[in-house]
Write an enzyme that holds these catalytic residues in place. Sequence first.
Site, PDB file in Angstrom:
ATOM      1  N   GLY A   1       0.796  -1.217   0.000  1.00 35.60           N
ATOM      2  CA  GLY A   1       0.000   0.000   0.000  1.00 35.60           C
ATOM      3  C   GLY A   1       0.828   1.265   0.000  1.00 35.60           C
ATOM      4  O   GLY A   1       0.343   2.339   0.365  1.00 35.60           O
TER       5      GLY A   1
ATOM      6  N   GLU B   1       6.647  -6.375   9.684  1.00 35.77           N
ATOM      7  CA  GLU B   1       7.537  -7.531   9.802  1.00 35.77           C
ATOM      8  C   GLU B   1       7.450  -8.158  11.187  1.00 35.77           C
ATOM      9  O   GLU B   1       7.530  -9.371  11.353  1.00 35.77           O
ATOM     10  CB  GLU B   1       8.981  -7.118   9.532  1.00 35.77           C
ATOM     11  CG  GLU B   1       9.140  -6.457   8.182  1.00 35.77           C
ATOM     12  CD  GLU B   1      10.566  -6.505   7.659  1.00 35.77           C
ATOM     13  OE1 GLU B   1      11.216  -7.541   7.764  1.00 35.77           O
ATOM     14  OE2 GLU B   1      11.023  -5.463   7.153  1.00 35.77           O
TER      15      GLU B   1
END
Lengths: 766, 287
Positions: free
Chosen positions: A494, A727
């Site tokens: 995005g 992450e």
Amino acid sequence: MTAGRRDSGEGKGGAAAPVDVVGTPVSRVDALDKVTGAAKYTGDLIVPGMLYGKVLRSPFPHARIICVDASAAERIPGVRAVLTGRDLADLDPYYGHAVRDRPVVAIDRVRFAGEPVAAVAADDEHTAHAALAAIQVEYQELPAVTDLTMALNDGAPRVHEEALRPGFLHSGEFRREEGNICYHYRIARGDAARAMAAADVVVEGDYTFPAVYQYAMEPHTVVAQWSADGLTVWACCQHPYLVRAELAGIFRLPQSAVRVIVPYVGGGFGSKSYTRMEPLTAALARKAGRPIRIANRVDEAMLTTRRHNMRCWLRTGVARDGRVVARECRIWLDTGAYADNGPRVALAAGDAAPGPYRWQAVAVDAWAVYTHMPPAGSYRAFGATHLQWIGESQIDVLAHRLGIDPVECRRRNLLRPGEEVRPGRKPLEADLAADVSKVAAAVGWGTPKPPLVGRGVSIGVMGAGANPASTAAVRMQADGTLVLLASTTEIGQGARTVLAQIAAQELALPLERIRVAGADTHVTPYDRSTGASRSTTVAGLAVQRAAADVREQLLDIASRVWGLPRVALRLHEGAVWHETESRSYADLIATHFGIAGGELIGRGEVAPGRGDGQAAGPVFWEISCGGAEVELDPSTGRIRVRRLASVADVGKAINPQLVEVQDEGACLQGLGNAFFEEMLFDGGQLINGSLLEYRVPTMADLPDEFHSILVGNGVGPGPYGAMGVGEGALAAVPGAIVNALLDLGLQMRDLPLTPERVWRRLREVE
Amino acid sequence: MLRPFEIHEPATVAEASRLLARLGEQAAVYAGGTELLLLMKEGLAHFPHLVNIKTIGGLDAIAFEDGVLRLGAVATHREIETSPAARQHAPLVARVASQVGNLRVRAAGTIGGNLCFAEPHSDPAAVLVAWDATLVLARAGGERCVPAAGFFLGMLQTAREPDEILTAVEVRPLPPGTGAAYHRFALHERPTAAVAAVVTVRDGAVAAARVVVGSVGPVPVRVPEAEDALAGRRPEGEVLRAAAEVAGRRADVLEDMFTSTEYKRHLVSLLAARALHDAVSAARTAH
């Protein structure tokens, strides 16, 4: 790097945007194109005159190449060229950003089963594929080291005999040792042996982590074309500028003669970081004198890069009151035949080993080891995913042994905001104790548990953001629309949406009047990379500054036009306002240039030279915090995840929905790494190279309850106090699950947690 | 990579059979394609000719007539799963259709394709062997019936002759006092181990039992030792446990890269115990 917040504050006196687009879950700017199929990926491109390339791969993990005879293949109608190691003589044929050890195509030997030995260019894919069988390769098989133990044995065959040449991204700390050690990272703080001897309770163990595949839905795809000006490459890569530098090095070209264009990217997760199939495709295109497309299949993608399998020994000592004392750790990471990102993975693994705790002493050694296996590199949360579950499980073992609640044990030892995480690096931003309490609450910590239900938490920090080096430009066009130029690639995360939101906020422009261009090194300005959770934080800051630059220009023009001080002006809905009077941006630009044309150009950069953090990073500490509640079926060993929680400590969520889906995606990959995923090899040969046999999580594997908790304390170095996520959850999930099993009395030391493995462990315990 | 092939679209079974006879090993029967095309994409098989039997009228019909549920060979798993006739007369057959692969496979894959491909992990195959279903094979010259248990000869091998077409699967409703159950354990889309059981209970004792182990060996097979352990006994606690244990011990188990044979035998015993328990419970309420 707190300049981002200062910047956004500066404008607020005269030009605060009354409508906030930052912080709202606007729809992705690319949503419609992606669901209708209008979005173009590299594999959709047809370049006039383009040929199709296929790669012949080595059947042996280690062999000398005696002879490659492509003459029969070259005679097949429709075959236009065959590339072999002999075609590289005028190039600098070895590449690698960390170590220049990987040939564009095998030259005199092959070092893993699956290494490219030749490539065919033909009019169509079938012809190219069929021609592979006509290439005669004579090999002399050599002894191979196909696992860590074999590679580390005394007298083991050497994967690389020659001295290693550091790659362009290696920064003066290249530590090569004898034998098959590629890189050694060490942390030594205090006297760990002495501190350990003084600890009241000590736990130690050996652990393993398997080789896993990043599984981006789009395998590596490249189109390469040569012209009089140089080389143009369309690639689904994460780091176009780093690919450019590497191609320039191989083909002995100035960087400006290499153009890397990145269309939409169908996921990467690290598998498309650095340089992959670009050199081979470009070399084949050079030989054929025609543009070439090479698209990897899934099995080929698995052989191109993967996550390191690892062996680890860890020891932790604590005091009777639960205070952590010392930790010692040894880590061996199988980086395969070529270093790839192994040195950095070793560094990240070593950094993750201590965990976010206040130790008296720490001793960590992490080695990246060469083997005759497919090369291993980046995969989302590398190093942290390898180590966090191990360190966190020892914290729980010790807490259980001392009769201290594992969450309480963490609260006593976690680093606090402002404390040093690693010597000389930036201090911690986030409130870890608060984060861990949130995930614990979300999985029902402290409430009664049904039988066979266990709960666990896991927390860590990881250096993120890579280096603080990004630039961006924005062009305010004559009609008042904005073209945003940045080289962060849209890889599904995005980025185009978030960068557009930042520019919209700074310029009080409706989102639909912003166009975000795809990365193109001839057009979009330099960015270090798309990875390490850095796009919003670092590229976003460059975009914010570029947009603010144009905002200042608009205010200057309006101030001159009206003869008013800037404090009397504000920006709203694409116009500059003074009380109830307004002039559109288009109007101001036309007035400024004196014709119905012109444009304003804004530039922004993030650089250590202007005070943006340390060149070596990290830009920020990404938080990795998860909790799990699992239920064990003792008859089969299968584990069901009842509740999963993750904290995305994001500083400021520019787009909360995108943060959540990033976090959820990382959690799902964490479930995959914890429960299912493992590349299986037999004598160096990949034996589960298809998605029928390589099991990734599906929607059916979702937990019963899934909590993604956004924390926004505004403490990040990015725009509006943002810091990266995406992450951390992957590193957190395996630890939370392993600890939930520990809560049931099952200590697991090997991933993945297959039902059979859990069942066997259960029988051992009984 | 899928290599080019020619597709033939016969209108009748006879025409399809003649095409297959003429093209020999150059041709494969193409129905849902969910197994065949995977194999061809992986380069493990190549057929220059595919004979699409979905163009043959009526081959997808599902109907209950003269006391027999007839599943047309190209009926999809999804059609069987949702068929009122299948649900009423062979509920387990309908239910197992809902467990095959994933939704996309069920929407395209056919019962005939599933059986003729003879993939060792087939869910319907194990159930139909236990159920004693009949397979109808046709060629230009006529047709013959083969019991499901005699159809599967080996991994990817069946009793179908190259010019024969499987046209239908015939399933009879279970006799009174008979219950059926199927339990599977799947690590991947295809099961790791599966057990189907059909048990008839008369006067409180087992009058007949068929215990079929699937997915662990090359073909779904009955385990006579387990069936013998049930015969004539009251189907309770220790009897069921012993039969299930025998099923695990006696099953023909192949090694694979994911699980040990030891674990697979354990799973078979476990699934057999569950399947027998459910089949006996169903038998006791089936009149």
